[in-house]
Design a protein around this motif. Structure first.
Motif, mmCIF file in Angstrom:
data_model
loop_
_atom_site.group_PDB
_atom_site.id
_atom_site.type_symbol
_atom_site.label_atom_id
_atom_site.label_comp_id
_atom_site.label_asym_id
_atom_site.label_seq_id
_atom_site.Cartn_x
_atom_site.Cartn_y
_atom_site.Cartn_z
ATOM 1 N N ILE A 95 -10.359 -4.951 -4.328
ATOM 2 C CA ILE A 95 -11.499 -4.215 -4.889
ATOM 3 C C ILE A 95 -12.168 -3.338 -3.833
ATOM 4 C CG2 ILE A 95 -13.782 -4.439 -5.943
ATOM 5 C CD1 ILE A 95 -11.466 -5.130 -7.829
ATOM 6 N N LEU A 96 -12.461 -3.911 -2.663
ATOM 7 C CA LEU A 96 -13.196 -3.144 -1.653
ATOM 8 C C LEU A 96 -12.364 -2.013 -1.056
ATOM 9 C CD1 LEU A 96 -15.202 -5.979 0.139
ATOM 10 C CD2 LEU A 96 -16.007 -4.328 -1.557
ATOM 11 N N VAL A 97 -11.095 -2.265 -0.761
ATOM 12 C CA VAL A 97 -10.250 -1.183 -0.233
ATOM 13 C C VAL A 97 -10.001 -0.145 -1.323
ATOM 14 C CG1 VAL A 97 -7.948 -0.604 0.630
ATOM 15 C CG2 VAL A 97 -9.201 -2.517 1.615
ATOM 16 N N GLY A 98 -9.785 -0.607 -2.546
ATOM 17 C CA GLY A 98 -9.527 0.323 -3.643
ATOM 18 C C GLY A 98 -10.706 1.229 -3.958
ATOM 19 N N LEU A 99 -11.907 0.688 -3.890
ATOM 20 C CA LEU A 99 -13.093 1.478 -4.254
ATOM 21 C C LEU A 99 -13.777 2.136 -3.065
ATOM 22 C CD1 LEU A 99 -14.676 -0.858 -6.955
ATOM 23 C CD2 LEU A 99 -13.199 1.137 -7.287
ATOM 24 N N LEU A 100 -13.820 1.433 -1.913
ATOM 25 C CA LEU A 100 -14.568 1.938 -0.763
ATOM 26 C C LEU A 100 -13.696 2.318 0.426
ATOM 27 C CD1 LEU A 100 -17.439 -0.735 -0.814
ATOM 28 C CD2 LEU A 100 -17.441 1.546 -1.863
ATOM 29 N N GLY A 101 -12.441 1.876 0.418
ATOM 30 C CA GLY A 101 -11.556 2.163 1.541
ATOM 31 C C GLY A 101 -11.765 1.222 2.716
ATOM 32 N N THR A 102 -12.597 0.206 2.536
ATOM 33 C CA THR A 102 -12.884 -0.721 3.622
ATOM 34 C C THR A 102 -13.303 -2.074 3.066
ATOM 35 O OG1 THR A 102 -14.093 -0.954 5.705
ATOM 36 C CG2 THR A 102 -15.315 -0.061 3.855
ATOM 37 N N THR A 103 -13.121 -3.104 3.857
ATOM 38 C CA THR A 103 -13.630 -4.427 3.504
ATOM 39 C C THR A 103 -14.858 -4.680 4.370
ATOM 40 O OG1 THR A 103 -12.289 -5.525 5.177
ATOM 41 C CG2 THR A 103 -11.319 -5.290 2.972
ATOM 42 N N ILE A 104 -15.501 -5.801 4.176
ATOM 43 C CA ILE A 104 -16.678 -6.120 4.994
ATOM 44 C C ILE A 104 -16.272 -6.238 6.466
ATOM 45 C CG2 ILE A 104 -18.458 -7.862 5.411
ATOM 46 C CD1 ILE A 104 -18.285 -8.428 2.312
ATOM 47 N N GLY A 105 -15.181 -6.928 6.727
ATOM 48 C CA GLY A 105 -14.707 -7.075 8.102
ATOM 49 C C GLY A 105 -14.314 -5.746 8.727
ATOM 50 N N LYS A 106 -13.614 -4.920 7.983
ATOM 51 C CA LYS A 106 -13.230 -3.602 8.495
ATOM 52 C C LYS A 106 -14.465 -2.753 8.784
ATOM 53 C CE LYS A 106 -8.588 -2.933 6.543
ATOM 54 N NZ LYS A 106 -8.254 -4.333 6.495
ATOM 55 N N ARG A 107 -15.440 -2.810 7.910
ATOM 56 C CA ARG A 107 -16.665 -2.027 8.099
ATOM 57 C C ARG A 107 -17.388 -2.464 9.369
ATOM 58 N NH1 ARG A 107 -18.802 2.618 8.020
ATOM 59 N NH2 ARG A 107 -21.024 2.601 7.719
ATOM 60 N N LEU A 108 -17.488 -3.793 9.566
ATOM 61 C CA LEU A 108 -18.138 -4.306 10.770
ATOM 62 C C LEU A 108 -17.378 -3.917 12.039
ATOM 63 C CD1 LEU A 108 -19.201 -7.880 9.576
ATOM 64 C CD2 LEU A 108 -20.690 -5.905 9.996
ATOM 65 N N CYS A 109 -16.081 -3.746 11.934
ATOM 66 C CA CYS A 109 -15.249 -3.372 13.079
ATOM 67 C C CYS A 109 -15.083 -1.857 13.227
ATOM 68 C CB CYS A 109 -13.879 -4.038 12.972
ATOM 69 S SG CYS A 109 -13.972 -5.827 13.184
ATOM 70 N N GLY A 110 -15.662 -1.087 12.317
ATOM 71 C CA GLY A 110 -15.617 0.367 12.431
ATOM 72 C C GLY A 110 -14.290 0.995 12.068
ATOM 73 N N ILE A 111 -13.578 0.401 11.115
ATOM 74 C CA ILE A 111 -12.297 0.956 10.678
ATOM 75 C C ILE A 111 -12.257 1.027 9.157
ATOM 76 C CG2 ILE A 111 -11.030 0.210 12.713
ATOM 77 C CD1 ILE A 111 -10.032 -2.196 11.215
ATOM 78 N N HIS A 112 -11.367 1.847 8.626
ATOM 79 C CA HIS A 112 -11.168 1.918 7.180
ATOM 80 C C HIS A 112 -9.754 2.380 6.854
ATOM 81 C CE1 HIS A 112 -12.387 6.385 6.509
ATOM 82 N NE2 HIS A 112 -11.978 6.219 7.723
ATOM 83 N N VAL A 113 -9.404 2.239 5.579
ATOM 84 C CA VAL A 113 -8.056 2.556 5.106
ATOM 85 C C VAL A 113 -8.112 3.877 4.350
ATOM 86 C CG1 VAL A 113 -6.110 1.748 3.712
ATOM 87 C CG2 VAL A 113 -7.609 0.088 4.843
ATOM 88 N N VAL A 114 -7.187 4.778 4.657
ATOM 89 C CA VAL A 114 -7.080 6.048 3.929
ATOM 90 C C VAL A 114 -5.612 6.295 3.598
ATOM 91 C CG1 VAL A 114 -9.110 7.141 4.959
ATOM 92 C CG2 VAL A 114 -6.908 7.405 6.069
#
Length: 161
Positions: A95-114
């Motif tokens: 859900i989070l990667v599909g809608l926001l491109g990031t999870t809570i952990g990824k966001r805290l680490c400053g990364i995202h999926v594109v």
């Protein structure tokens, strides 16, 4: 003191080049993401392994926490709790990667999926990516751009924010 007849450095043995990778053998592979048109450093560069691993641990810990709280409410046995931790982790990532491109952990680490075309991942592409992550092995097999099989199958890359 130089005699003028220095011996050239011995060529590495084949085991040294094989174990050390292509760079040890003298191949110039460029920086991770160069083939994909990504910068070497900064925003949009391929995310390093350490931050990705830390993000995974944070997401897993959050899933464990939620499963633990739900286990108290529903009186789950340890095997049920383990299964629900995996389900919660999978739903969170999808859900989070599909809608926001990031999870809570990824966001805290400053990364995202594109996606490689720089568009958002979307739930459709995030689903097979998540299923492959849950199998763990595809996430352990990387290419030179730090993309696991789950990223290659979904045409995505994890980058710095």
């Amino acid at each position: 003191m130089s005699t003028g007849k220095e011996r050239p450095a011995p060529a590495p043995r084949w085991t040294q080049t094989w174990l050390g990778g292509a760079r040890t053998a003298g191949a110039d592979l460029g920086h991770p993401g160069e083939r994909l048109g990504l910068p070497e450093r900064g925003s949009g560069a391929v995310a390093p392994y350490g931050r990705r691993l830390l993000a995974l641990f944070i997401d897993w810990a959050l899933s464990l926490l939620v499963a633990g709280l739900l286990a108290r409410v529903f009186d789950w046995t340890p095997p049920q709790r383990s299964l629900w931790t995996l389900v919660i982790f999978g739903v969170q990532v999808w859900i989070l990667v599909g809608l926001l491109g990031t999870t809570i952990g990824k966001r805290l680490c400053g990364i995202h999926v594109v996606r490689l075309d720089r568009r958002p991942v979307g739930p459709l592409w995030a689903f097979p990516r998540t299923i492959l992550i849950l199998f763990v092995v595809p996430a352990l097999i990387w290419d030179r751009d730090y993309r696991g099989l789950h990223d290659r199958a979904s045409n995505t890359v994890v980058v710095n924010i």
